[in-house]
Each structure stands twice: as C-alpha cells, then as structure tokens.
Design an enzyme around this catalytic site. Sequence first.
Site, PDB file in Angstrom:
ATOM      1  N   HIS A 176       0.847  -1.192   0.000  1.00 10.16           N
ATOM      2  CA  HIS A 176       0.000   0.000   0.000  1.00 10.16           C
ATOM      3  C   HIS A 176       0.885   1.246   0.000  1.00 10.16           C
ATOM      4  O   HIS A 176       2.032   1.217   0.464  1.00 10.16           O
ATOM      5  CB  HIS A 176      -0.882   0.019   1.247  1.00 10.16           C
ATOM      6  CG  HIS A 176      -1.992  -0.971   1.215  1.00 10.16           C
ATOM      7  ND1 HIS A 176      -3.221  -0.715   1.785  1.00 10.16           N
ATOM      8  CD2 HIS A 176      -2.075  -2.222   0.710  1.00 10.16           C
ATOM      9  CE1 HIS A 176      -4.003  -1.763   1.627  1.00 10.16           C
ATOM     10  NE2 HIS A 176      -3.324  -2.695   0.980  1.00 10.16           N
ATOM     11  N   GLU A 194       0.792   3.944   1.839  1.00 10.12           N
ATOM     12  CA  GLU A 194       1.200   4.403   3.167  1.00 10.12           C
ATOM     13  C   GLU A 194       2.336   3.545   3.729  1.00 10.12           C
ATOM     14  O   GLU A 194       3.284   4.076   4.318  1.00 10.12           O
ATOM     15  CB  GLU A 194       0.016   4.352   4.150  1.00 10.12           C
ATOM     16  CG  GLU A 194      -1.150   5.227   3.755  1.00 10.12           C
ATOM     17  CD  GLU A 194      -2.237   4.486   2.993  1.00 10.12           C
ATOM     18  OE1 GLU A 194      -3.421   4.796   3.211  1.00 10.12           O
ATOM     19  OE2 GLU A 194      -1.909   3.604   2.166  1.00 10.12           O
ATOM     20  N   CYS A 201      -6.813   2.188   5.143  1.00  5.06           N
ATOM     21  CA  CYS A 201      -7.464   0.950   5.558  1.00  5.06           C
ATOM     22  C   CYS A 201      -7.008   0.600   6.972  1.00  5.06           C
ATOM     23  O   CYS A 201      -6.169   1.297   7.552  1.00  5.06           O
ATOM     24  CB  CYS A 201      -7.109  -0.178   4.586  1.00  5.06           C
ATOM     25  SG  CYS A 201      -5.372  -0.711   4.713  1.00  5.06           S
ATOM     26  N   CYS A 227      -3.082   0.072   7.199  1.00  2.66           N
ATOM     27  CA  CYS A 227      -2.319   1.320   7.117  1.00  2.66           C
ATOM     28  C   CYS A 227      -2.581   2.213   8.324  1.00  2.66           C
ATOM     29  O   CYS A 227      -1.654   2.838   8.853  1.00  2.66           O
ATOM     30  CB  CYS A 227      -2.636   2.034   5.814  1.00  2.66           C
ATOM     31  SG  CYS A 227      -2.071   1.103   4.365  1.00  2.66           S
TER      32      CYS A 227
END
Length: 174
Positions: free
Chosen positions: A53, A55, A83, A86
Amino acid sequence: MNQHEIFMKEAIRQAKKAAKLDEVPIGCVITYEGHIIARGYNRRNTDKSTLAHAEISAIKKASKVIGDWRLEECTLYVTLEPCQMCAGAIVQARIPRVVIGTMNAKAGCAGSIYNLLQEPRFNHQVEVIYDVLREDCTEMLTSFFVNLRQKHKERKLSNQSNTLDILPKYSVDK
C-alpha cells in the site's frame, strides 16, 4: 494554495504513478519540518503483495530517512482514507498528523467504518485533517473504476465472441 494542498498535490502525483501501472490510484507523501522525506503509491498487483500500500511504502522510506521507526514529528498525506492495516501502521509509527484527500466508505479506518487513528484506548492518537483536495482525489478514483469496469465489460464481450467463434456450427432442419 496552502501547505496541505501543496503536499496533497504531490500525493496525487504518486497516485497517478499507480494508475499508470493499472493499480488503484492511491498516493502518499510524508513530510518532516515542511519537506517531503518519503513518497509511496499503491503497488499491490505489481508487487503481488498485500502489504504494498502507498502508506506502508512511504512509512518504510521515512523511517530510513529519520533513522527510527518513530515518525513523531512527521505528517502523512494520503489521497484515500487509510485501511485498517495502514491506519494501524500509522498509529504504530507514532505519526501525529494525517491529511486525507477523500474518504473510503468500503474500507476506511479513519472515520468511515471505524476510526482506528483516534481510538482512545490506544497509547497514541492521530490528528486527522479531512477533505484536502477532495474533488481531485475523488475524481481520480472514480475515473479509474469507471475505466476498469469498462475494460472488464469489453474483455467479457470479447471472450464471449471468441467462444462463439470456436463452437461448432450446426444447422437446424425445419
């Protein structure tokens, strides 16, 4: 244009890198003392990794720059609400401030489904600033998914056409 908008524009640039890879366009930057120290964008399909991801990528890079897992004086800018994974990483990294472009009704953990960033039972809570360049971030994601659905529809129609071409031809007597 204020400082949050300037840094969110850079997060949007990162998201566009993801889109060029046919990834969901999510981008992130982390700042320290008013300077970008890390960038990341979604690469889950490209890297074949649940962890890829935007992040997470940016947090890893920022930790190397700072030389510590604690990012206590940093700000994270992200185009889409984090999410649960993260958001958890943000709390664990002790990032004090997160600036979000647009919310994620299906998986957001900064207020949409749950607010992990400001859970009072944790030893660290995050200041959250919402809706910075929301229209730009929302439009980018909406366009991506409209195009993705269109590609899927075209692929499905193409596969149906190819299937019909290989079927044997039968005549029906009346």
